[in-house]
Design an enzyme around this catalytic site. Structure first.
Site, mmCIF file in Angstrom:
data_model
loop_
_atom_site.group_PDB
_atom_site.id
_atom_site.type_symbol
_atom_site.label_atom_id
_atom_site.label_comp_id
_atom_site.label_asym_id
_atom_site.label_seq_id
_atom_site.Cartn_x
_atom_site.Cartn_y
_atom_site.Cartn_z
ATOM 1 N N GLU A 35 -29.896 -8.147 -9.568
ATOM 2 C CA GLU A 35 -29.950 -7.584 -8.219
ATOM 3 C C GLU A 35 -29.111 -6.318 -8.262
ATOM 4 O O GLU A 35 -27.882 -6.378 -8.333
ATOM 5 C CB GLU A 35 -29.410 -8.588 -7.196
ATOM 6 C CG GLU A 35 -29.808 -8.276 -5.768
ATOM 7 C CD GLU A 35 -28.959 -7.186 -5.137
ATOM 8 O OE1 GLU A 35 -29.431 -6.029 -5.111
ATOM 9 O OE2 GLU A 35 -27.854 -7.474 -4.686
ATOM 10 N N CYS B 75 -25.594 -2.532 -1.419
ATOM 11 C CA CYS B 75 -26.795 -2.070 -2.117
ATOM 12 C C CYS B 75 -27.947 -1.725 -1.182
ATOM 13 O O CYS B 75 -28.847 -0.984 -1.558
ATOM 14 C CB CYS B 75 -27.254 -3.114 -3.130
ATOM 15 S SG CYS B 75 -27.558 -4.746 -2.393
#
Length: 491
Positions: free
Chosen positions: A219, A254
């Site tokens: 991720e 993110c």
């Protein structure tokens, strides 16, 4: 936080493999108990967790409870409730593609734990990004080595102290330390590695995993863009929602909006909306100076290294600052800043990972999609438009892990949505059952009864002309294809 001694790391690795080999973690009851213990650990120590994260990141307690603590308590409890369903063996006898004969063979698929796994978590959302992977691994029936970031040392130290009190130490272990410790961990063979972070480190982890053919979940992130269609959205509301997504954890996430694409004719109105939202979030001091530097509702940059990186970007950019720009080095705070740039600017080179929103002017939706597609596929694309035509353009002309219309950040709150990237922004999916799936594989099984031998005996040599005249099973045939059909297909 105490760094894990080097000689302890191989011992932890060996213990976790031994525990998995004992099949202790296969028990659904064991998994449920450990998951509820995770929830209990967070519930009983919620203030200690909020305080530790504040010490590391300056993150307001409200943000900690909203985006990390309560979310993980909820998901640990849900996982405990649902794990028996997720782990259930699937009977395929009634599958529409199974021929009648094969129904007798008891075709099954069983979600099976992969083994001793490694979860490597980052510093920016230390709780959710360490606990979420751990929850999925426990639910899957794996043993877990949790490597925590040394950057958030207060949080890491707290977890290091609490995990032995709440969780089975034969199956769940914590490793703390920096580059030397994680390097040592990666020398060992794991059955799955779950990493959250950036592409640079991901390449190092992927190379280490490749030596052992270890599967990965990555991720990552990258530059998540925003497209604004002024013809079919409320610009003021869009600006408010974009700014909130940008200031959450000071942009250190993110899925933070990184840059925004908008027609030149709408830039001024959108920036006016940003300024209005900013003034309502953080009203200026009586003397006109920014209140954000002392606000209890705004975090800080994690450390001086990252602060100086962001400061350097603002010094190097050739863009025009349209809002903010103030810096307080003592508090490690950078005012929410909006910069109008042209393609090729330094701010467009890498993910900013801070409270800097970049604006790039483009003429229309087509050019916006082309701009995005020229770079790496983002983790998330935000599009502010109520036009079905514009939304469909975004779907067809771009690729991203997530595609969100008319808001930012909120995809993380919808727990049934698979979350993850594509290409440079990562691979694999997580959240609840999707995280469970990361740490399991589909083990198939058949039980072919003796009495079907009369149906399948023609598979044995010697092969004769008759072998070509009979179907071996209801699904497998070696008949010579009809010549007319063959010529028609190949014509």
């Amino acid at each position: 936080m105490i760094d894990t001694p080097f000689d302890e790391i191989p011992k932890i690795h060996s213990l976790l493999h031994q525990t998995f080999a004992s099949r202790k973690t296969f028990s659904i009851a064991w998994r449920q108990h450990q998951l509820l213990q995770v929830a209990r650990m967070l519930q009983e120590n919620h203030k200690a967790f909020a305080d530790a994260i504040y010490e590391d990141l300056g993150k307001p307690a409200f943000e900690v409870y909203l985006t990390e603590l309560n979310v993980m308590i909820d998901r640990a409890i849900i996982s405990a409730k649902r794990v028996s369903e997720w782990a259930k063996e699937k009977n395929l006898e009634d599958h529409p593609d199974i021929p009648p004969l094969q129904k007798q063979w008891k075709p099954r698929v069983t979600p099976t734990p992969k083994g001793a796994v490694l979860v490597i978590s980052p510093w920016n959302y230390p709780l959710i990004l360490s606990i979420q992977g751990t929850i999925g691994a426990i639910a899957a029936g794996c043993t877990v080595c949790l490597k925590l970031s040394e950057v958030t040392s207060n949080y890491a130290g707290l977890v290091q102290r609490l995990v032995p009190k709440y969780l089975d130490q034969d199956a769940i272990r914590v490793v703390c330390g920096g580059v030397p410790e994680v390097t040592k961990v990666l020398e060992l063979k794991w059955d799955h590695i779950f990493y959250t972070g950036n592409g640079t480190v991901a390449r190092i982890i992927a190379a280490a995993a490749a030596k052992h053919l270890t599967p990965l979940t990555l991720e990552l992130g990258g530059k998540s863009p925003v497209i604004v269609d002024p013809e079919s959205c409320d610009l003021e509301l869009a600006a408010r929602r974009v700014l909130w997504g940008k200031i959450s954890n000071c942009g250190q996430i993110c899925v933070s909006p990184d840059y925004l694409l908008i027609p030149p004719s709408a830039t001024q109105s959108f920036v006016t909306g940003l300024k209005k939202a900013y003034a309502s979030f953080y009203p200026p001091n009586p003397d006109g100076t920014p209140s954000v530097f002392k606000s209890d509702s705004y975090g800080r940059i994690i450390n001086l290294q990252h602060f100086n990186r962001l400061k350097s970007l603002l010094e190097k950019t050739e863009g025009k600052v349209l809002m903010g720009g103030g810096i307080d080095e003592t508090e490690r705070r950078i005012e929410p800043t909006v910069v109008l740039v042209k393609p090729g600017d330094v701010l467009l080179e890498t993910e900013t990972f801070g409270p800097i929103l970049i604006i790039v002017e483009v003429e229309d939706m087509q050019r916006a999609c082309e701009f995005i597609s020229a770079g790496a596929h983002p983790l998330v694309l935000y599009v502010f438009s109520k036009s079905e035509k514009v939304q469909n353009q975004a779907r067809k002309l771009t690729m991203s892990g997530n595609l969100i219309f008319n808001d930012t950040f909120m995809q993380l709150d919808v727990r049934v949505l698979p979350f993850g990237g594509v290409g440079e922004s990562g691979y694999g999916r997580q959240v609840l059952e999707n995280t469970f799936n990361c740490f399991t594989y589909e083990r198939t099984s058949l039980d072919v009864p003796d009495e079907v031998e009369q149906k399948i005996f023609l598979r044995y040599p010697p092969y004769t002309e008759r072998s070509f005249e009979v179907e071996i099973t209801g699904n497998l045939s070696v008949k010579i294809p009809d010549s007319s059909m063959e010529s028609g297909l190949l014509a």
